[in-house]
Design an enzyme around this catalytic site. Structure first.
Site, PDB file in Angstrom:
ATOM      1  N   PHE A   1     -11.233 -19.440  -3.453  1.00 46.67           N
ATOM      2  CA  PHE A   1     -10.974 -19.015  -2.081  1.00 46.67           C
ATOM      3  C   PHE A   1     -12.296 -19.053  -1.329  1.00 46.67           C
ATOM      4  CE2 PHE A   1      -7.085 -16.596  -0.461  1.00 46.67           C
ATOM      5  CZ  PHE A   1      -6.197 -17.466  -1.038  1.00 46.67           C
TER       6      PHE A   1
ATOM      7  N   GLU B   1      -4.972 -20.145   2.614  1.00 45.81           N
ATOM      8  CA  GLU B   1      -6.334 -20.579   2.318  1.00 45.81           C
ATOM      9  C   GLU B   1      -6.389 -21.300   0.969  1.00 45.81           C
ATOM     10  OE1 GLU B   1      -9.288 -17.895   3.556  1.00 45.81           O
ATOM     11  OE2 GLU B   1     -10.560 -18.170   1.807  1.00 45.81           O
TER      12      GLU B   1
ATOM     13  N   GLU C   1      -3.918  -2.523   5.169  1.00 40.25           N
ATOM     14  CA  GLU C   1      -4.444  -3.104   6.408  1.00 40.25           C
ATOM     15  C   GLU C   1      -4.455  -2.088   7.544  1.00 40.25           C
ATOM     16  OE1 GLU C   1      -2.599  -6.804   7.524  1.00 40.25           O
ATOM     17  OE2 GLU C   1      -3.840  -7.029   9.312  1.00 40.25           O
TER      18      GLU C   1
ATOM     19  N   ARG D   1     -13.824 -17.017   6.516  1.00 38.51           N
ATOM     20  CA  ARG D   1     -12.863 -17.379   7.557  1.00 38.51           C
ATOM     21  C   ARG D   1     -13.459 -17.323   8.954  1.00 38.51           C
ATOM     22  NH1 ARG D   1      -7.488 -14.291   5.253  1.00 38.51           N
ATOM     23  NH2 ARG D   1      -7.165 -15.746   3.535  1.00 38.51           N
TER      24      ARG D   1
ATOM     25  N   GLY E   1      -1.621 -16.674  -0.816  1.00 38.48           N
ATOM     26  CA  GLY E   1      -2.666 -17.188  -1.708  1.00 38.48           C
ATOM     27  C   GLY E   1      -2.942 -16.400  -2.950  1.00 38.48           C
TER      28      GLY E   1
ATOM     29  N   HIS F   1      -5.045 -13.247  12.654  1.00 38.40           N
ATOM     30  CA  HIS F   1      -4.438 -13.103  11.335  1.00 38.40           C
ATOM     31  C   HIS F   1      -4.552 -11.702  10.736  1.00 38.40           C
ATOM     32  CE1 HIS F   1      -3.079 -14.124   7.365  1.00 38.40           C
ATOM     33  NE2 HIS F   1      -4.228 -13.842   6.807  1.00 38.40           N
TER      34      HIS F   1
ATOM     35  N   GLN G   1      -9.664 -10.684  12.644  1.00 39.82           N
ATOM     36  CA  GLN G   1      -9.873 -11.964  11.969  1.00 39.82           C
ATOM     37  C   GLN G   1      -8.936 -13.064  12.466  1.00 39.82           C
ATOM     38  OE1 GLN G   1      -8.820 -12.794   7.547  1.00 39.82           O
ATOM     39  NE2 GLN G   1     -11.040 -12.765   7.619  1.00 39.82           N
TER      40      GLN G   1
ATOM     41  N   HIS H   1      -7.563 -16.679  11.321  1.00 35.62           N
ATOM     42  CA  HIS H   1      -7.437 -17.513  10.129  1.00 35.62           C
ATOM     43  C   HIS H   1      -7.530 -18.979  10.539  1.00 35.62           C
ATOM     44  CE1 HIS H   1      -5.841 -19.323   6.503  1.00 35.62           C
ATOM     45  NE2 HIS H   1      -5.849 -18.158   5.906  1.00 35.62           N
TER      46      HIS H   1
ATOM     47  N   HIS I   1       5.512  -7.097   5.429  1.00 32.71           N
ATOM     48  CA  HIS I   1       4.703  -8.298   5.597  1.00 32.71           C
ATOM     49  C   HIS I   1       3.820  -8.616   4.389  1.00 32.71           C
ATOM     50  CE1 HIS I   1       3.473 -11.645   7.907  1.00 32.71           C
ATOM     51  NE2 HIS I   1       2.235 -11.246   8.127  1.00 32.71           N
TER      52      HIS I   1
ATOM     53  N   ARG J   1     -13.088 -10.075   6.475  1.00 35.93           N
ATOM     54  CA  ARG J   1     -12.659  -9.882   5.104  1.00 35.93           C
ATOM     55  C   ARG J   1     -12.486 -11.235   4.436  1.00 35.93           C
ATOM     56  NH1 ARG J   1      -7.738 -11.471   3.470  1.00 35.93           N
ATOM     57  NH2 ARG J   1      -6.162 -11.567   5.100  1.00 35.93           N
TER      58      ARG J   1
ATOM     59  N   SER K   1      -7.580  -8.739   0.855  1.00 33.81           N
ATOM     60  CA  SER K   1      -6.696  -7.777   1.519  1.00 33.81           C
ATOM     61  C   SER K   1      -5.465  -7.485   0.680  1.00 33.81           C
ATOM     62  CB  SER K   1      -6.267  -8.286   2.886  1.00 33.81           C
ATOM     63  OG  SER K   1      -5.530  -9.463   2.740  1.00 33.81           O
TER      64      SER K   1
ATOM     65  N   LEU L   1       1.252 -19.125   9.123  1.00 37.05           N
ATOM     66  CA  LEU L   1       0.086 -19.345   8.277  1.00 37.05           C
ATOM     67  C   LEU L   1       0.383 -20.341   7.165  1.00 37.05           C
ATOM     68  CD1 LEU L   1      -2.793 -18.180   7.449  1.00 37.05           C
ATOM     69  CD2 LEU L   1      -1.508 -16.897   5.754  1.00 37.05           C
TER      70      LEU L   1
ATOM     71  N   ALA M   1       0.838  -1.200   0.000  1.00 37.10           N
ATOM     72  CA  ALA M   1       0.000   0.000   0.000  1.00 37.10           C
ATOM     73  C   ALA M   1       0.874   1.252   0.000  1.00 37.10           C
ATOM     74  CB  ALA M   1      -0.932  -0.006   1.199  1.00 37.10           C
TER      75      ALA M   1
END
Lengths: 251, 705
Positions: free
Chosen positions: B141, B270, B394, B301, B49, B369, B255, B257, B43, B405, B410, B267, B16
């Site tokens: 997904f 997904e 985020e 999720r 995914g 997550h 959230q 996960h 990150h 979400r 995201s 992680l 972003a």
């Protein structure tokens, strides 16, 4: 039976006038599935809060935690203590500026590398937001991804004999980056343009073929294959250019 | 002290932050990104995914379009999202995928012809069209009607971030890495930049900017068990909250996960379930279809995480020294698929678990997550409360995700919002002139230098920073997890308030010289505890269940009273955040309804307030039914600079008809604490805790115009 691990860790904080380079020893009880990420964080929280090291994703994806582990560069986060003897020596990666203790300045090195190899797609096309994307064969996309998996941890640079002797050597990581763009049809650079960047001793001809880069690459990228292909191609380009130059002189 | 001047300052150099910087640099403005780590270690790189965009190229995505993507997103959010934002996002996402392709992302492409795929444990066949060959393909997904998630193997975030950082380098965007923002600089109305601390030598420097963007990602590290990188401690949000002016939206929307590995909480994507992986219990029984016959493992999720927890509570989890877990089974996908399309998963299993996923089961359980909450912004990205401050990704509450979400939304948001907010920032910069007051700057830097000296000199106490962090972790893990209830949340808020007291008394055990990790943590521990309090207090007040926020004592989704977004700010010296509320969305394309998965009851909106036309609902008359006004009432004007509204004075918000959270601020601390756990919400069980005084509020808004 839980082991007591004995850590010997390089210490030096250049920002602290009272600090001198030395090795510090720490004892730590080993726990199940312990990694160096867990061990180092425990040492910092329980024994010495000034201990400096870098972790970020702690999942082997970001490349922040490269260090020399019992003489071998590797990612600390995915190194399990059970795979090591009970004496563990940790040193910062050589070839990069030291920040402090086990922390080195890889960011600066890599940024310079991108600028040198111009690590971006060179094209005259302008993006048209209304147009369909250009097509690509999926097998080629996979091939590019294979070379793009590098996480810039710096381990290959630290393990490289040439890089340790000549600071201007691009290293396996820089050569791999060039190889990545060479196979990508979106980059319109010619072989001669690539030759200008890597066709010298600081580039593809500097490698002594010791193969440590490929041995230690935590992402198991086929660095030597790339080097071989690149070298052949660059040698061929050199001969071709030489030939062209002579032809030009004759005229 | 070194001072840098720039047009745009981006705090954060993930997707972003860099995308906004690229927009500014592309328009001829100077841009600097500050980052704790080298940009490529941000990150964003860890997202495996993919990115959702309705390109509709692959066979299973045939007929897809932004409308279907939009509907999935709104349902996924449990109607908590801003529907204008969701619409803009879904319409723009395909363009962004193509732009990324042009910048070098090696997206996986459509391969024409017959191929097989798995859904649940079963194998099916599909035929990819010849005319689509070579276009960007997609995978399935959770919570989506179509295969829509564009990907490069399971290293999507990595390849996109590398392409982005390449582009940033090409355009001359400066990235100052190992540099951490410790505070914003502002004059009460305008954001003027930031004070930053070097993580090389510990020195402070000043960055002065016409526009400042917060893009520091999530704050998962306020939880002990999180899939987030260690850098995701909410630094940008802390700086925003410290102004007392900027508001954080929906902080209670956190959230979990479904597939963090046990132990280490890393992680696995997904994509494992999207590609046909299943979840098994202690008897190796596939239990998800028992709960969710339709979507099974591919419900959203929040739903899958709850069902997993529910199943483990029945005693059907697998016991381990690290607590109960379940199994993720991808063995049937076959060696070739796992070693190529789920390669990072394969490596993670090998390195961290010693498990070969081709032959063995992967131990997983739901793990913190993603932060749906963040710096609340206009659709333009302009933050509420300070002119010249923006947020994206985020770190922002834009608000695309509402209370849950969808996977793949995201990572897409980082770049889509980056592009759109980037355009708005450029518009803003074109008309922007600021006066940098030396007094304000000196004040801001002196304050930070003072904090550092006090910490090193132990002037406020000798509390151990790591112990304070552990105490915060204990409290929030216990009180604000997947299932929540009033009693535990009240205890959690109580404990966090005590922790806040301790955080204010931290002193260093070392000399703090250089990039001292102890000082680095000490500088933000108070802010982290405050973020934890925003989560816990917001969750306590929200007496309903919506998306990831699941209250055992209030199991219904309450559209009558709670179709609102929580806004948290932190007045100086307060011990609790000030909570206000605004309508979740001003425009309804899809009125609130059933998600089609997850079960649960809904208390509907009263017919009068129900959205038949996209107009602002009238203020309901009955007490206990209220839709709070949207705080900044300035719509996104395309041809003018974005203009966040001046914040409401805490005093004004604490007007007589706003008794609850606001009083917590003005009242002495013990009284401000929560009362009996049984009746934690003074406003009763049916109404949002606080609505700012409508009259006073509008006056403030008008005053700004």
């Amino acid at each position: 039976m839980a082991r007591i691990l004995s850590f010997s860790i390089f210490r030096y904080n250049p920002s602290d006038p009272g600090s001198r380079p030395r090795m510090d020893n720490f004892l730590l009880d080993e726990s199940e599935r312990m990694t160096l990420f867990i061990a180092l964080n425990r040492l910092r929280e329980e024994q010495d809060a000034s201990l400096q090291f870098d972790f970020c994703c702690r999942a082997g994806i970001c490349g922040a935690c490269g260090m020399v582990i019992n003489g071998r560069p590797g990612l600390a986060c995915h190194t399990k203590t059970k795979d090591l003897p009970k004496e563990i020596a940790l040193m910062p990666l050589p070839g990069f500026d030291l920040v402090a203790d086990l922390s080195v300045d890889t960011g600066k090195w890599f940024r310079a590398m991108y600028q040198r190899v111009e690590s971006w797609v060179h094209t005259d096309k302008t993006f048209d937001p209304k147009a369909e994307e250009e097509r690509m064969d999926n097998a080629l996309a996979d091939q590019i991804y294979e070379l793009e998996r590098c996480i810039e941890c710096g381990c290959c640079v630290s393990a490289c004999g040439t890089a340790q002797m000549r600071p201007d050597f691009l290293g396996a990581v820089g050569l791999n980056r060039i190889a990545r763009f060479m196979i990508d049809p979106r980059d319109e650079r010619t072989d001669s343009q690539y030759f200008d960047i890597v066709g010298n001793d600081a580039g593809v001809f500097g490698c002594m073929g010791l193969l440590a880069c490929e041995d230690i690459c935590p992402k198991e990228i086929p660095l030597q294959d790339q080097l071989g292909i690149l070298r052949r191609k660059m040698a061929f380009t050199a001969v071709k250019d030489l030939f062209r130059m002579r032809e030009g002189k004759k005229k | 002290m070194q001072t840098f001047h720039t047009d745009l300052l981006c705090i954060g150099a993930g997707l972003a932050g860099e995308r906004v910087a690229i927009a500014a640099a592309g328009a001829g403005f100077s841009a600097i990104c500050l980052s704790i780590v080298p940009a490529r270690r941000s990150h964003s790189a860890a997202a495996q995914g993919g990115m959702q965009a309705a390109l509709g190229n692959c066979a299973m995505g045939d007929g897809d379009g932004p409308d279907i993507h939009f509907a999935d997103t709104v349902k996924g959010s449990d109607w908590g999202c801003d529907q204008e934002v969701a619409r803009l996002f879904c319409d723009s996402a395909p363009i962004v995928m193509r732009e990324l392709a042009a910048w070098g992302v090696p997206w996986n492409r459509v391969v024409a012809g017959r191929s097989s795929y798995f859904k649940g444990g079963q194998q099916f066949e599909k035929i990819e069209k010849k005319e689509k060959e070579g276009l960007i393909t997609a995978r399935a997904f959770g919570g989506t009607a179509k295969w829509r998630t564009c990907y490069t193997s399971d290293g999507t975030g990595h390849t996109v971030l590398y392409a982005m950082d390449n582009k940033a380098a090409q355009l001359g965007v400066a990235v100052h890495d190992r540099t951490e923002v410790v505070s914003l600089i502002h004059d009460g109305e305008n954001c003027l930049g930031a004070v930053a601390r070097s993580l090389r030598d510990g020195g402070l420097s000043v960055y002065l900017a016409k526009a400042t963007l917060i893009a520091t990602g999530g704050f998962g590290r306020i939880y002990r068990e999180s899939t987030n990188a260690v850098i995701n401690d909410g630094g940008g949000l802390i700086a925003a909250l410290d102004t007392g002016l900027v508001r954080l939206g929906n902080m209670e929307a956190v959230q979990f996960h479904p597939t963090g590995i046990v132990p280490t909480d890393i992680l696995v994507t997904e994509g494992c379930r999207g590609d046909g992986g299943t979840l098994l219990d202690v008897n190796e029984h596939r239990f998800m279809p028992d709960y969710e016959p339709e979507k099974a493992e591919l419900a959203s999720r929040d739903v899958v995480s709850r069902r997993m927890t529910e199943h483990m509570r029945k005693g059907l989890g697998v016991k381990s020294p690290y607590g109960d877990h379940l199994w993720l089974d991808i063995r049937h996908l076959g060696e070739k698929h796992i070693r190529t399309k789920l390669r990072e998963v394969d490596e993670i299993c090998k390195y961290f678990l010693g498990v070969d996923p081709v032959r063995q089961l992967i131990p997983v359980r739901p793990t913190q997550h993603y932060s749906m909450g963040g710096v609340r912004t206009e659709i333009s990205g302009a933050a509420y409360g300070l002119m010249g401050l923006f947020a994206a990704g985020e770190a922002a509450c834009w608000d695309l995700h509402g209370f849950n979400r969808l996977g793949g939304n995201s990572l897409a948001e980082t770049v889509v919002a980056g592009m759109l907010v980037g355009e708005k920032v450029v518009e803003f910069l074109k008309g922007r002139q600021v006066n940098f007051s030396t007094a304000v700057i000196e004040d801001a830097t002196a304050k930070q230098q003072g904090r550092i000296s006090r910490l090193i000199g132990k002037a406020d106490g000798k509390e151990n920073v790591f112990e304070v962090k552990n105490r915060m972790h204990d409290a929030i893990m216990k009180g604000a997890g997947i299932f929540r209830n009033g009693t535990d949340l009240a205890a959690c808020v109580d404990e966090l308030q005590d922790t806040l007291d301790e955080a204010r008394k931290v002193g260093l055990s070392t000399n703090g010289r250089g990039a001292s990790p102890e000082l680095t943590l000490a500088l933000k521990i108070e802010g982290m505890v405050k973020l934890a309090l925003c989560v816990a207090f917001g969750a306590l007040r929200r007496t309903e269940s919506r998306g990831s926020h699941s209250r055992e004592d209030f199991p219904e989704r309450n559209d009558r009273d709670w179709l609102v977004r929580t806004l948290a700010s932190w007045p100086e010296g307060a011990d609790l955040p000030l909570l206000e509320y605004e309508t979740a969305t001003e425009v309804f394309e899809i009125p609130p309804g059933d998600r089609g998965y997850g079960g649960g009851k809904i208390i509907p909106m009263p017919p009068a307030a129900a959205p038949s036309a996209p107009e602002e609902p009238e203020a309901p008359e009955a007490p206990g039914e209220q839709v709070a006004p949207r705080v900044p009432n300035v719509p996104n004007v395309p041809d003018g600079p974005v203009k966040p509204v001046k914040p409401v004075e805490p005093v004004a918000a604490a007007a007589p008809n706003a008794p609850s959270a606001a009083s917590a601020v003005s009242a002495p601390r013990r009284q401000g604490r929560l009362g009996e756990p049984a009746a934690p919400n003074p406003a009763g069980s049916s109404a949002p805790a606080t609505a700012p005084d409508r009259a006073g509020h509008n006056a403030a808004a008008k005053g700004e115009k």
